[in-house]
Design a protein around this motif. Structure first.
Motif, PDB file in Angstrom:
ATOM      1  N   ASP A 249      46.599  45.719  45.172  1.00 17.61           N
ATOM      2  CA  ASP A 249      46.281  46.832  46.067  1.00 17.61           C
ATOM      3  C   ASP A 249      46.535  46.476  47.535  1.00 17.61           C
ATOM      4  OD1 ASP A 249      45.590  48.255  43.863  1.00 17.61           O
ATOM      5  OD2 ASP A 249      43.423  48.160  44.170  1.00 17.61           O
ATOM      6  N   LEU A 250      46.254  45.242  47.923  1.00 19.85           N
ATOM      7  CA  LEU A 250      46.529  44.830  49.305  1.00 19.85           C
ATOM      8  C   LEU A 250      48.021  44.913  49.613  1.00 19.85           C
ATOM      9  CD1 LEU A 250      44.142  41.747  49.697  1.00 19.85           C
ATOM     10  CD2 LEU A 250      44.033  43.881  50.998  1.00 19.85           C
ATOM     11  N   MET A 251      48.831  44.470  48.676  1.00 22.64           N
ATOM     12  CA  MET A 251      50.274  44.530  48.896  1.00 22.64           C
ATOM     13  C   MET A 251      50.801  45.958  48.837  1.00 22.64           C
ATOM     14  SD  MET A 251      51.710  41.152  46.919  1.00 22.64           S
ATOM     15  CE  MET A 251      51.262  39.507  47.494  1.00 22.64           C
ATOM     16  N   ALA A 252      50.035  46.833  48.197  1.00 27.31           N
ATOM     17  CA  ALA A 252      50.428  48.252  48.150  1.00 27.31           C
ATOM     18  C   ALA A 252      49.928  49.026  49.362  1.00 27.31           C
ATOM     19  CB  ALA A 252      49.890  48.893  46.874  1.00 27.31           C
ATOM     20  N   GLY A 253      49.210  48.345  50.263  1.00 27.36           N
ATOM     21  CA  GLY A 253      48.744  49.002  51.476  1.00 27.36           C
ATOM     22  C   GLY A 253      47.346  49.555  51.402  1.00 27.36           C
ATOM     23  N   ASP A 254      46.602  49.291  50.321  1.00 27.21           N
ATOM     24  CA  ASP A 254      45.225  49.772  50.165  1.00 27.21           C
ATOM     25  C   ASP A 254      44.242  48.675  50.568  1.00 27.21           C
ATOM     26  OD1 ASP A 254      46.195  52.194  49.188  1.00 27.21           O
ATOM     27  OD2 ASP A 254      46.302  51.410  47.136  1.00 27.21           O
ATOM     28  N   TRP A 255      42.964  49.030  50.540  1.00 21.86           N
ATOM     29  CA  TRP A 255      41.906  48.062  50.848  1.00 21.86           C
ATOM     30  C   TRP A 255      40.865  48.093  49.722  1.00 21.86           C
ATOM     31  CZ3 TRP A 255      41.434  43.975  53.775  1.00 21.86           C
ATOM     32  CH2 TRP A 255      40.164  43.419  53.972  1.00 21.86           C
ATOM     33  N   PRO A 256      41.060  47.313  48.663  1.00 22.38           N
ATOM     34  CA  PRO A 256      40.143  47.311  47.518  1.00 22.38           C
ATOM     35  C   PRO A 256      38.882  46.492  47.816  1.00 22.38           C
ATOM     36  CG  PRO A 256      41.898  45.743  47.150  1.00 22.38           C
ATOM     37  CD  PRO A 256      42.185  46.384  48.479  1.00 22.38           C
ATOM     38  N   ALA A 257      37.943  47.076  48.515  1.00 20.02           N
ATOM     39  CA  ALA A 257      36.772  46.345  48.995  1.00 20.02           C
ATOM     40  C   ALA A 257      35.988  45.704  47.857  1.00 20.02           C
ATOM     41  CB  ALA A 257      35.874  47.281  49.801  1.00 20.02           C
ATOM     42  N   ALA A 258      35.806  46.437  46.757  1.00 21.26           N
ATOM     43  CA  ALA A 258      35.013  45.916  45.650  1.00 21.26           C
ATOM     44  C   ALA A 258      35.671  44.689  45.020  1.00 21.26           C
ATOM     45  CB  ALA A 258      34.799  47.005  44.601  1.00 21.26           C
ATOM     46  N   ASP A 259      36.955  44.763  44.766  1.00 19.62           N
ATOM     47  CA  ASP A 259      37.655  43.635  44.132  1.00 19.62           C
ATOM     48  C   ASP A 259      37.761  42.438  45.074  1.00 19.62           C
ATOM     49  OD1 ASP A 259      38.540  44.572  41.402  1.00 19.62           O
ATOM     50  OD2 ASP A 259      39.390  46.172  42.623  1.00 19.62           O
ATOM     51  N   ILE A 260      37.908  42.703  46.371  1.00 21.93           N
ATOM     52  CA  ILE A 260      37.913  41.600  47.337  1.00 21.93           C
ATOM     53  C   ILE A 260      36.557  40.909  47.349  1.00 21.93           C
ATOM     54  CG2 ILE A 260      38.033  41.033  49.796  1.00 21.93           C
ATOM     55  CD1 ILE A 260      40.122  43.235  50.100  1.00 21.93           C
ATOM     56  N   ALA A 261      35.488  41.709  47.327  1.00 21.08           N
ATOM     57  CA  ALA A 261      34.136  41.137  47.317  1.00 21.08           C
ATOM     58  C   ALA A 261      33.906  40.317  46.059  1.00 21.08           C
ATOM     59  CB  ALA A 261      33.105  42.255  47.434  1.00 21.08           C
ATOM     60  N   TRP A 262      34.330  40.836  44.906  1.00 18.26           N
ATOM     61  CA  TRP A 262      34.195  40.089  43.651  1.00 18.26           C
ATOM     62  C   TRP A 262      34.969  38.770  43.713  1.00 18.26           C
ATOM     63  CZ3 TRP A 262      30.979  40.163  39.776  1.00 18.26           C
ATOM     64  CH2 TRP A 262      30.297  41.329  39.449  1.00 18.26           C
ATOM     65  N   THR A 263      36.174  38.819  44.247  1.00 15.98           N
ATOM     66  CA  THR A 263      36.994  37.603  44.336  1.00 15.98           C
ATOM     67  C   THR A 263      36.351  36.568  45.243  1.00 15.98           C
ATOM     68  OG1 THR A 263      39.026  38.882  43.959  1.00 15.98           O
ATOM     69  CG2 THR A 263      39.268  36.707  44.960  1.00 15.98           C
ATOM     70  N   LEU A 264      35.858  37.003  46.391  1.00 20.61           N
ATOM     71  CA  LEU A 264      35.174  36.076  47.298  1.00 20.61           C
ATOM     72  C   LEU A 264      33.903  35.521  46.661  1.00 20.61           C
ATOM     73  CD1 LEU A 264      35.611  37.977  50.700  1.00 20.61           C
ATOM     74  CD2 LEU A 264      36.914  36.017  49.851  1.00 20.61           C
ATOM     75  N   GLY A 265      33.200  36.378  45.924  1.00 21.21           N
ATOM     76  CA  GLY A 265      31.996  35.911  45.238  1.00 21.21           C
ATOM     77  C   GLY A 265      32.307  34.872  44.174  1.00 21.21           C
ATOM     78  N   TRP A 266      33.339  35.144  43.363  1.00 14.83           N
ATOM     79  CA  TRP A 266      33.758  34.166  42.357  1.00 14.83           C
ATOM     80  C   TRP A 266      34.183  32.852  43.017  1.00 14.83           C
ATOM     81  CZ3 TRP A 266      32.782  33.932  37.456  1.00 14.83           C
ATOM     82  CH2 TRP A 266      32.636  35.083  36.693  1.00 14.83           C
ATOM     83  N   SER A 267      34.880  32.947  44.132  1.00 17.56           N
ATOM     84  CA  SER A 267      35.329  31.735  44.838  1.00 17.56           C
ATOM     85  C   SER A 267      34.141  30.900  45.295  1.00 17.56           C
ATOM     86  CB  SER A 267      36.196  32.119  46.049  1.00 17.56           C
ATOM     87  OG  SER A 267      37.346  32.839  45.643  1.00 17.56           O
TER      88      SER A 267
END
Length: 285
Positions: A249-267
């Protein structure tokens, strides 16, 4: 040897003796050099990883030839069947296959750690007056460079065969940064296995058993909506799925806030859990 020559040599030694005594006094009585900071020590070990690549360039095979093969093989193998054309499928596939390839490459961190332990290098590292996690962090920082090279190679190949992200350079940069952050965190799993297991082959075997289900049971290749309900429950909550969706989604120009938050949380969880276990094993090894 003449008497004049001998007298000259003795005179030079007499002049050098006080200088040597002064130097010894400075070394013994002077202040010790400051202890390197955690960042400085980690960067030094990261540079060591880069030097190993310089002397053995074959180590770059997995971040150059392997990503190219992955992009071309899956695009032309599944493109027509799943999306009707290669051009249509590459828009969905490339961010996902980028995530999959980089995550799979992370396993070599554990192999490198295990190799150094086998050779006894880590016995020397533990005697140095440095920040204790520096050797491990240095390994991971060096590998982040390798992950970045793999990302550039795959994106270049993707653009050549038709990938056109709507997010432009900003979207691509944000997606790659998020991928690098997750990969750095995910690599702590393999440092743990590198310390825990006894041979390189065992590290590779266990890594494959973890990585293959985690990467293939995700939304890298297809939308999870086509999967059975019980499988969707796993796929939709997989860290690789959250990461793949966020990068896509980031590369498509969107801002997937939920998935970014999940990814940062998993990290964060990966670093806290496996980083702690790694350092406990490292101190007791």
């Amino acid at each position: 040897m003449s008497t004049a020559t001998t007298t000259k040599d003795l005179s030079e030694l007499e002049l050098e003796a006080p200088r040597a005594e002064e130097l010894a006094a400075l070394l013994v009585g002077g202040e010790r050099p400051p202890r390197p900071s955690a960042l400085s020590a980690s960067l030094t070990f990261g540079w060591r990883a880069m030097l190993k690549i310089k002397h053995v360039p074959e180590q770059l095979f997995d971040v150059t030839a392997f990503p190219i093969m992955m992009v071309l093989m899956y695009t032309y193998l599944f493109g027509g069947a799943l999306a009707g054309s290669v051009d249509a499928y590459i828009q969905f596939l490339l961010p996902g296959i980028l995530v999959m390839s980089v995550v799979m490459i992370t396993m070599y961190t554990g192999v490198a750690v295990n190799t150094d332990i086998t050779k006894g290098v880590f016995d020397r590292f533990r005697t140095l007056p440095i920040w204790r996690p520096a050797p491990m962090v240095g390994y991971l920082l060096g590998d982040v460079v390798r992950y970045f090279i793999a990302s550039v190679v795959m994106l270049t190949v993707g653009v050549v065969i038709g990938y056109s992200p709507d997010g432009g350079l900003v979207g691509i940069a944000l997606g790659v940064v998020l991928l690098m952050l997750f990969s750095f965190s995910f690599s702590w799993i393999w440092t743990m296995f590198g310390l825990l297991l006894r041979t390189e082959k065992s590290v590779m075997g266990v890594s494959m058993m973890v990585i293959f289900p985690l990467t293939f049971l995700s939304n890298v290749f297809v939308d999870p909506k086509t999967m059975p309900g019980w499988l969707q429950a796993f796929v939709n909550n997989s860290p690789v799925t959250h990461l793949s969706t966020a990068v896509r989604d980031l590369m498509a120009g969107d801002w997937p806030a939920a998935d970014i938050a999940w990814t940062l949380g998993w990290s964060a969880v990966l670093v806290v859990v496996f980083g702690s276990v790694t350092m406990r094993l490292y101190n007791r090894k």
